[in-house]
Design an enzyme around this catalytic site. Structure first.
Site, short mmCIF file in Angstrom:
data_model
loop_
_atom_site.label_atom_id
_atom_site.label_comp_id
_atom_site.label_asym_id
_atom_site.label_seq_id
_atom_site.Cartn_x
_atom_site.Cartn_y
_atom_site.Cartn_z
N SER A 141 0.85 -1.19 0.00
CA SER A 141 0.00 0.00 0.00
C SER A 141 0.89 1.24 0.00
O SER A 141 2.03 1.19 0.49
CB SER A 141 -0.88 0.02 1.26
OG SER A 141 -1.54 1.27 1.42
N TYR A 154 -1.66 -1.05 10.38
CA TYR A 154 -1.74 -1.28 8.94
C TYR A 154 -0.46 -0.84 8.24
O TYR A 154 0.12 -1.57 7.43
CB TYR A 154 -2.94 -0.52 8.37
CG TYR A 154 -3.23 -0.79 6.92
CD1 TYR A 154 -4.05 -1.84 6.55
CD2 TYR A 154 -2.71 0.02 5.91
CE1 TYR A 154 -4.34 -2.08 5.22
CE2 TYR A 154 -2.99 -0.21 4.59
CZ TYR A 154 -3.80 -1.26 4.24
OH TYR A 154 -4.08 -1.51 2.91
#
Length: 255
Positions: A141, A154
């Site tokens: 990401s 995350y």
């Protein structure tokens, strides 16, 4: 059953970007196995694409080593070979709340799914990939590179996945190539499985803030996956490809 056609395994393939990758590779002539913990969404997608000799869904939790071991055995038994592994499964919600309130079990679940899962999948896929000089693509990401508040769990897992990518590339080369994709804002609202609802159009502001002029689509990511697992990418390994419409390169200051 013929074992000549190339086979890809996509984790987290029932919804979102994973679903887009499954549909794209299937449409490009790959035999596709995909797994997910969402059995309903996985079976619905398999039925819609025609589950059989060319595509098959497996219910599995990538954070469980016994489940991953069994999954790999079942996939190879079904397909006869494995040419590409796409580690897409992950906890998609980046917001973990204030760090001083982040419970250890929540932190650990992010690690288990987003980082240990790809490690386990790679570990059990390697013997099969090595036979055919296959490849691995990990899905990280842009949050591995930049952050919003309250996203520690995350961000840490996605940063770890970028590092795991180049470590695996060096360890497994030249037999197996390993690369990584870091998506930015990808609109996957229409790829979320059996439950469907009206999807409101994105605004001009949503699109125009991107240097590329629009929000991303799952096909943007799937096309890169298809390229990276193909023969044309034979000289590419250990890399992280940011696909975000240019946002990571854009300076943003409050007026």
């Amino acid at each position: 059953m013929s074992t000549e056609k190339r086979v890809a395994l996509v984790s987290g393939g029932a919804r979102g970007i994973g679903r887009g990758i499954v549909e794209y590779l299937h449409g490009k002539g790959w035999r596709v196995a995909f797994c997910d913990i969402d059995r309903e969404a996985g079976e619905q997608l398999a039925d819609s694409l025609g589950s059989g000799s060319e595509l098959k869904f497996f219910a599995a939790d990538v954070a469980s080593e016994p489940a991953v071991r069994q999954l790999m055995e079942e996939v190879v038994r079904w397909a006869g070979r494995l040419d590409a592994l796409v580690n897409n499964a992950g906890i998609a919600s980046p917001d973990n709340g204030p760090v001083e309130e982040l419970a250890l079990d929540v932190w650990q679940r992010y690690l288990d799914v987003n980082l240990t899962g790809p490690f386990l999948m790679a570990r059990y896929a390697v013997p099969h990939l090595r036979k055919v000089r296959g490849s691995i693509v990990n899905m990280a990401s842009t949050r591995a590179l930049q952050s919003e508040p309250d996203t520690e769990a995350y961000a840490a897992t996605k940063g770890g996945l970028v590092a795991l990518t180049h470590a695996l590339a060096v360890s497994l080369g030249p037999d197996i190539r390993v690369n990584c994709i870091s998506p930015g804002w990808i609109d996957v609202r229409e790829l979320q499985g059996p439950v469907t609802a009206a999807v409101a159009p994105l605004s001009e502001v949503d699109h125009n803030q991107h240097p590329a002029g629009r929000v991303g689509r799952a096909a943007d990511i799937a096309a890169m996956v298809h390229y990276l697992i193909g023969e044309e990418a034979g000289f590419i390994t250990g890399q992280n490809f940011v696909i975000d419409g240019g946002m990571v390169r854009k300076m943003i200051y409050a007026d």
